[in-house]
Enzyme design. Structure first.
Site: not given
Ligand code: KDG
Length: 341
Positions: A226, A228-229, A283, A285
């Site tokens: 993951k 993020g942005a 987010a 999850d």
């Protein structure tokens, strides 16, 4: 019978309703929170019959957890502990949109979870078990309970999903690293942020694909980083469904996606959906729950990743850890301003 079982601690959650230090804030809104039950809610809303397993106090907050999860059509398998309260978590909203979390969970019921609390048949009868690195962070009991659940799952052929979910407020990096590595190695599907991947691997390596390959070398057949942005990267063993748009006829991969099939593994990248971030808690999850729901629905890896990124983005746009988790209709809705007809 549930197709998916999520095991972990769920707590009462008190969230400040206004910006300011908790030293001054006057009002808090009561709800519930917990990474594993967030994933359970995500799965349930996306149509997967799901159970949540854990330990709660024999108190009003424990009742609240049972009610909320039951309302989400989750089968609750909770031991009620008469000798410990349900844990609590406080969310402070600081200026600049920063959110700080305070835990009141040591000595709470969730930290007293033990292997004998785990319903082996529930796990053996499911297709998927989801656990996170929060359980070993809570103490030896919850850590052993998660390890036991994983062992039962592996024995029964139940797919094991692990989200590293490092919580630096609960334990040090030095303690967490080796324990999270053991948990990660037991996963079939592994989720990690890039920082978490480095912690698990004990490396300073920065490139997400290399991190994913090194994590896959520990055992998982699918690793999702993951970012993020930035979005997310998935690495998976080719044996299963071929990735979308990667048929034998060849052709360019869809825009924005790297498709690199070598050595029996495929890597995919999915950019994030740009959104205005209101509250990023939950987010991750949402991402994991959506990815697992698509996996259980038999979707191809590229579609799993796309749904996961979309669900994660949607979750960032609203306050609350799980309330905004999408259902199928939310995922299908076009982006843009809400129009009431
Ligand atoms: O992922 C969101 C969770 O962090 C939150 O809902 C609570 O389980 C939680 C934790 O340990 O932080």
């Amino acid at each position: 019978t549930p197709r998916a079982v999520c095991l972990g601690e769920t707590m009462g959650l008190l969230a400040a309703t206004s910006v300011g230090r908790l030293a001054h804030v006057g009002e808090m809104a009561l709800g519930i929170g917990g990474a594993e039950s967030n994933v359970a809610i995500a799965l349930s809303r996306l149509g997967v019959p799901t159970a949540w397993a854990g330990r709660l106090g024999a108190d009003a907050i424990g009742d609240r957890v049972v009610r909320e999860l039951t309302a989400e059509r989750i089968a609750v398998h909770a031991v009620r502990d008469p000798d410990a309260p349900t844990g609590l978590m406080l969310k402070e909203r600081l200026p600049g949109g920063r959110i700080k979390v305070w835990y009141y969970r040591s000595h709470a019921a969730g930290s007293r979870l033990v292997p004998s609390d785990v319903d082996d048949e529930l796990i053996a009868g499911a297709e998927l078990l989801h656990v996170t690195g929060i359980s070993p962070a809570l103490g030896p009991g919850p850590g052993a309970a998660a390890a036991h659940a994983v062992a039962v799952a592996r024995e029964a052929g139940t797919t094991v999903s692990v989200d590293v979910n490092h919580r630096s407020a609960l334990w040090s990096d030095a303690e967490a690293g080796p324990a999270l590595r053991t948990l990660a190695a037991s996963a079939d599907v592994l989720y990690a942020g890039d920082d978490e991947a480095r912690l698990v691997l004990g490396t300073t390596e920065a490139d997400p694909e290399t991190l994913a390959r090194e994590l896959a070398a520990l055992g998982p057949s699918e690793v999702v980083i993951k970012l993020g942005a930035q979005g997310a990267l998935a690495l998976f063993r080719d044996a299963g469904t071929p990735p979308e748009g990667a048929g034998s006829a060849g052709g360019d991969p869809p825009d924005g996606r790297a498709d690199d099939r070598t050595d029996g593994w495929t890597v995919l990248f999915e950019p994030a959906v740009p959104v205005e971030v209101v509250d990023p808690v939950g987010a991750g999850d949402a991402f994991v729950g959506a990815h697992l729901a698509e996996r259980l629905a038999g979707r191809a890896p590229a579609e799993r990743l796309r749904t996961a990124v979309t669900a994660g983005a949607l979750m960032c746009t609203v306050p609350g850890d799980w309330e905004a988790l999408p259902d199928r209709a939310d995922l299908a809705a076009p982006a843009g301003p809400d129009v009431t007809r």
